[in-house]
Each structure stands twice: as C-alpha cells, then as structure tokens.
Design a protein around this motif. Sequence first.
Motif, PDB file in Angstrom:
ATOM      1  N   TYR A 269       0.856  -1.180   0.000  1.00 50.02           N
ATOM      2  CA  TYR A 269       0.000   0.000   0.000  1.00 50.02           C
ATOM      3  C   TYR A 269       0.893   1.230   0.000  1.00 50.02           C
ATOM      4  O   TYR A 269       1.581   1.508   0.986  1.00 50.02           O
ATOM      5  N   ASN A 270       0.893   1.931  -1.114  1.00 47.61           N
ATOM      6  CA  ASN A 270       1.769   3.099  -1.272  1.00 47.61           C
ATOM      7  C   ASN A 270       3.206   2.763  -0.858  1.00 47.61           C
ATOM      8  O   ASN A 270       3.823   3.463  -0.044  1.00 47.61           O
ATOM      9  N   SER A 271       3.722   1.698  -1.450  1.00 41.86           N
ATOM     10  CA  SER A 271       5.013   1.128  -1.042  1.00 41.86           C
ATOM     11  C   SER A 271       6.137   1.424  -2.027  1.00 41.86           C
ATOM     12  O   SER A 271       7.174   0.761  -2.005  1.00 41.86           O
ATOM     13  N   GLU A 272       5.934   2.390  -2.896  1.00 38.39           N
ATOM     14  CA  GLU A 272       6.878   2.672  -3.973  1.00 38.39           C
ATOM     15  C   GLU A 272       8.326   2.794  -3.495  1.00 38.39           C
ATOM     16  O   GLU A 272       9.253   2.287  -4.139  1.00 38.39           O
ATOM     17  N   SER A 273       8.549   3.437  -2.374  1.00 39.57           N
ATOM     18  CA  SER A 273       9.906   3.785  -1.962  1.00 39.57           C
ATOM     19  C   SER A 273      10.713   2.606  -1.419  1.00 39.57           C
ATOM     20  O   SER A 273      11.929   2.715  -1.263  1.00 39.57           O
ATOM     21  N   TYR A 274      10.055   1.473  -1.109  1.00 47.67           N
ATOM     22  CA  TYR A 274      10.818   0.370  -0.518  1.00 47.67           C
ATOM     23  C   TYR A 274      10.453  -1.012  -1.047  1.00 47.67           C
ATOM     24  O   TYR A 274      11.151  -1.983  -0.751  1.00 47.67           O
ATOM     25  N   MET A 275       9.408  -1.152  -1.848  1.00 47.50           N
ATOM     26  CA  MET A 275       8.958  -2.473  -2.261  1.00 47.50           C
ATOM     27  C   MET A 275       9.946  -3.200  -3.169  1.00 47.50           C
ATOM     28  O   MET A 275       9.981  -4.435  -3.184  1.00 47.50           O
ATOM     29  N   ARG A 276      10.777  -2.458  -3.915  1.00 47.54           N
ATOM     30  CA  ARG A 276      11.730  -3.114  -4.821  1.00 47.54           C
ATOM     31  C   ARG A 276      12.744  -3.953  -4.033  1.00 47.54           C
ATOM     32  O   ARG A 276      13.103  -5.055  -4.442  1.00 47.54           O
ATOM     33  N   ARG A 277      13.207  -3.406  -2.915  1.00 48.66           N
ATOM     34  CA  ARG A 277      14.165  -4.173  -2.101  1.00 48.66           C
ATOM     35  C   ARG A 277      13.541  -5.487  -1.647  1.00 48.66           C
ATOM     36  O   ARG A 277      14.196  -6.547  -1.663  1.00 48.66           O
ATOM     37  N   CYS A 278      12.278  -5.432  -1.245  1.00 55.13           N
ATOM     38  CA  CYS A 278      11.572  -6.633  -0.804  1.00 55.13           C
ATOM     39  C   CYS A 278      11.480  -7.655  -1.939  1.00 55.13           C
ATOM     40  O   CYS A 278      11.871  -8.817  -1.777  1.00 55.13           O
ATOM     41  N   ILE A 279      10.968  -7.221  -3.080  1.00 54.76           N
ATOM     42  CA  ILE A 279      10.764  -8.142  -4.202  1.00 54.76           C
ATOM     43  C   ILE A 279      12.098  -8.697  -4.694  1.00 54.76           C
ATOM     44  O   ILE A 279      12.229  -9.912  -4.942  1.00 54.76           O
ATOM     45  N   ASP A 280      13.096  -7.834  -4.827  1.00 48.90           N
ATOM     46  CA  ASP A 280      14.400  -8.271  -5.316  1.00 48.90           C
ATOM     47  C   ASP A 280      15.019  -9.336  -4.410  1.00 48.90           C
ATOM     48  O   ASP A 280      15.727 -10.233  -4.885  1.00 48.90           O
ATOM     49  N   SER A 281      14.772  -9.243  -3.108  1.00 52.41           N
ATOM     50  CA  SER A 281      15.331 -10.230  -2.186  1.00 52.41           C
ATOM     51  C   SER A 281      14.679 -11.603  -2.350  1.00 52.41           C
ATOM     52  O   SER A 281      15.256 -12.622  -1.962  1.00 52.41           O
ATOM     53  N   LEU A 282      13.479 -11.626  -2.941  1.00 53.62           N
ATOM     54  CA  LEU A 282      12.734 -12.878  -3.113  1.00 53.62           C
ATOM     55  C   LEU A 282      12.955 -13.527  -4.476  1.00 53.62           C
ATOM     56  O   LEU A 282      12.705 -14.720  -4.643  1.00 53.62           O
ATOM     57  N   LEU A 283      13.433 -12.764  -5.430  1.00 54.28           N
ATOM     58  CA  LEU A 283      13.628 -13.284  -6.791  1.00 54.28           C
ATOM     59  C   LEU A 283      14.603 -14.457  -6.878  1.00 54.28           C
ATOM     60  O   LEU A 283      14.425 -15.334  -7.725  1.00 54.28           O
ATOM     61  N   PRO A 284      15.644 -14.546  -6.029  1.00 51.91           N
ATOM     62  CA  PRO A 284      16.550 -15.689  -6.124  1.00 51.91           C
ATOM     63  C   PRO A 284      15.873 -17.046  -5.919  1.00 51.91           C
ATOM     64  O   PRO A 284      16.484 -18.085  -6.201  1.00 51.91           O
ATOM     65  N   GLY A 285      14.635 -17.056  -5.460  1.00 52.29           N
ATOM     66  CA  GLY A 285      13.896 -18.317  -5.341  1.00 52.29           C
ATOM     67  C   GLY A 285      13.585 -18.938  -6.681  1.00 52.29           C
ATOM     68  O   GLY A 285      13.255 -20.131  -6.769  1.00 52.29           O
ATOM     69  N   GLY A 286      13.666 -18.136  -7.736  1.00 51.56           N
ATOM     70  CA  GLY A 286      13.476 -18.635  -9.100  1.00 51.56           C
ATOM     71  C   GLY A 286      12.118 -19.281  -9.324  1.00 51.56           C
ATOM     72  O   GLY A 286      11.098 -18.845  -8.779  1.00 51.56           O
ATOM     73  N   GLU A 287      12.115 -20.336 -10.133  1.00 50.20           N
ATOM     74  CA  GLU A 287      10.865 -20.983 -10.533  1.00 50.20           C
ATOM     75  C   GLU A 287      10.201 -21.765  -9.402  1.00 50.20           C
ATOM     76  O   GLU A 287       9.067 -22.214  -9.545  1.00 50.20           O
ATOM     77  N   ASP A 288      10.910 -21.952  -8.289  1.00 52.25           N
ATOM     78  CA  ASP A 288      10.301 -22.648  -7.149  1.00 52.25           C
ATOM     79  C   ASP A 288       9.237 -21.813  -6.454  1.00 52.25           C
ATOM     80  O   ASP A 288       8.419 -22.347  -5.709  1.00 52.25           O
ATOM     81  N   VAL A 289       9.266 -20.503  -6.680  1.00 55.64           N
ATOM     82  CA  VAL A 289       8.362 -19.623  -5.943  1.00 55.64           C
ATOM     83  C   VAL A 289       7.465 -18.821  -6.882  1.00 55.64           C
ATOM     84  O   VAL A 289       7.779 -18.639  -8.060  1.00 55.64           O
ATOM     85  N   GLU A 290       6.358 -18.380  -6.326  1.00 56.37           N
ATOM     86  CA  GLU A 290       5.555 -17.352  -6.987  1.00 56.37           C
ATOM     87  C   GLU A 290       5.457 -16.191  -6.011  1.00 56.37           C
ATOM     88  O   GLU A 290       5.213 -16.370  -4.822  1.00 56.37           O
ATOM     89  N   ILE A 291       5.700 -15.008  -6.536  1.00 53.28           N
ATOM     90  CA  ILE A 291       5.677 -13.794  -5.726  1.00 53.28           C
ATOM     91  C   ILE A 291       4.410 -13.026  -6.077  1.00 53.28           C
ATOM     92  O   ILE A 291       4.274 -12.497  -7.179  1.00 53.28           O
ATOM     93  N   LEU A 292       3.469 -13.013  -5.142  1.00 52.65           N
ATOM     94  CA  LEU A 292       2.169 -12.387  -5.362  1.00 52.65           C
ATOM     95  C   LEU A 292       2.214 -10.974  -4.790  1.00 52.65           C
ATOM     96  O   LEU A 292       2.152 -10.772  -3.573  1.00 52.65           O
TER      97      LEU A 292
END
Length: 339
Positions: free
Chosen positions: A11-34
């Motif tokens: 919710y209005n997370s523009e300033s920090y959400m990228r760090r969160c999502i980027d930290s989860l991307l290394p999970g690759g195809e094993d994960v889905e990031i909703l």
Amino acid sequence: MKLLSIAIPCYNSESYMRRCIDSLLPGGEDVEILIVDDGSVKDRTGEIADEYEKKYPGICRAIHQENGGHGEAVNTGLKNASGLYFKVVDSDDWVDRGAYRKILDVLKKFSGEEQQLDMMISNFVYEKQGARKKRVMNYRMALPQDQVFTWDDTKSFMLGQYILMHSVIYRTQLLKDCGLELPKHTFYVDNIFVYQPLPHVKTMYYLNVNFYRYFIGREDQSVNEKVMIGRLDQQIRVTKLMLDYYDVTKLKNHKLRRYMVRYLEIMMTISSILAIKSEDPENMKKKKELWQYLRKSNMTLYLRLRWGFLGQGTNLPGKGGRKCSIAGYKITQKFFGFN
C-alpha cells in the motif's frame, strides 16, 4: 504446482517495495511472488507491481484490488496461492539470500515425501533503524532443530518469545482448510495469522537461520508506539477476536494450550499498556471494558491472565501503579528490542 507462494501486501510502497521483491527473486521458478496492490493511490506501487510481472513472468504476479487493509491483502494472496507452502513478507521487509536457499531446500525435501509438514519456523532479525546491534528472535531453546516435531516435543517459550508472521511458513492447504480469513480494514491482524491456525498444526520443523529481516523505524509504521496508541480500538478488536476463536483452557494438548494462553496474555498486556501510556480517560475505560469482556466470556481464562505476572503488572491501582506498569514495559521494550 509451485513450492512456495509469497504474498507481499503493498500500500503506497513505492519507496521500498523493490528491495523486498528483489530479495525474493533468487527463489526462481520454485516460488511465486504475489504482489498485492491494496488500492494504492499516492504513488507508483501498482505500476511497479506490473513492471515485475512483465519482467519475471511465471514468478511475479501483480494483483490489484480496492483498499481492504493488510488483512485483506493477505486474504487475496492466500486465495491466489498455488504453492504448496505460503508465506507473507511485508513490503518494507526483506529476506536473507543464504537463509532463503536453505529454507527452500528443506521445503523441497518435504514436497516429495508422504509426511506433510504443516508449519516451518525460522528466525527473524529486528532491523531497527539507528540500532547498532540487531536483535535476533530465535527459538533454539524452545524448539527441536532440523527435524519434524509436534507440540509434545516443544519446550518452554521465554517471556517475549513468540512465533510471529515473520518467522512462519504454513502449508497452504492447512490455512484454507482451517478457514483463515483476516478482517478487513484492521491493523495488527498478523497476530490472528499466527494464532488461529495453531490447533490445526500437527507437524513442525525449525530451521535455525536468520531468514526474515523485519524493518522498524518509519514514523507511520503500524508498530510505532504513537501510531499504536492512536489505533488502540483496532488492537482491542483483534484481541477480542482472538479470545473468541477458541476456549483455549480446554485444548487437550497442554503445551499448545500453554503457548496460546501466553499469546493471549501478551495481547491483553499490550492493549492495557497502550491505554495506560495514552493517559486518556476514555482509553482507560476501554482497557477496563476489555478485561470485563474476558471475565464475562471465560472466567477461567480471566483468572489465569488477570492474576498472572503480566496481568497484575498492568492492573496496578492508582497513578503510582500506572507509573510502575509503564516502567516495567520500558524495561521489557529495551530488553526485547521491539518498537
């Protein structure tokens, strides 16, 4: 089927959400990031969610909804989850890459076995802004490590040591089967998330890694003390909901019963301390009404909580008693590093 679904309420997370999502991307195809855009209107949260979905198809998914609050964003994530396991990561938090890999390795091992794993627990770190030393919440003394266990195998949790949203991963179907649905437009529903499913959890696994990084420091953050006092009504509402889910005094497993009673004890304590610290007569009335609510609904639990160590400490009479209550709270606050 994905191994792990991770819901990120935004919710209005523009300033920090990228760090969160980027930290989860290394999970690759094993994960889905909703990435659940909960009706953001002040910034580019929705656009950023769409950007990640386009850049990482099959891994990131952008979900847009009318504003319903943190709980409704979690509900939406759960409804859309296709993974065997489910985790919530708030948009201002992030995860440790090395620990993340170990988490996925353990989950993958259980995905191919007949034995179901209902709940996985790991450590989290209080990333308190300005703090030199980061406090780690671990469960080494309370839980067996690197093995499947049940409530019977657990040991005593220390005061201030609780399984929080940051430390837990559930089996997705368990959450759906137990009917978990968090209330809309309500803060502090993460307490419900780690309380209501517990009697349905039969098998657990504790991995002693510092996985989740829990950021504390924004002035508008829901756990900021001034913000919490302003939202005392919502804290009390969540506490009442938790009191009403079960008669915990009748749970058959005594270790599960003890843990859930202690969780309710800290919920009552937080509500009481916030009312005292506000120095607002109306809030003191709400505090009194909350204890009366418990007394009317469950006298056995009321006696246990009211005359326990924390209950007595938050119900000391007079101005002097209130000062003692606040002093005790500050000591606990400093020791455990919260808020």
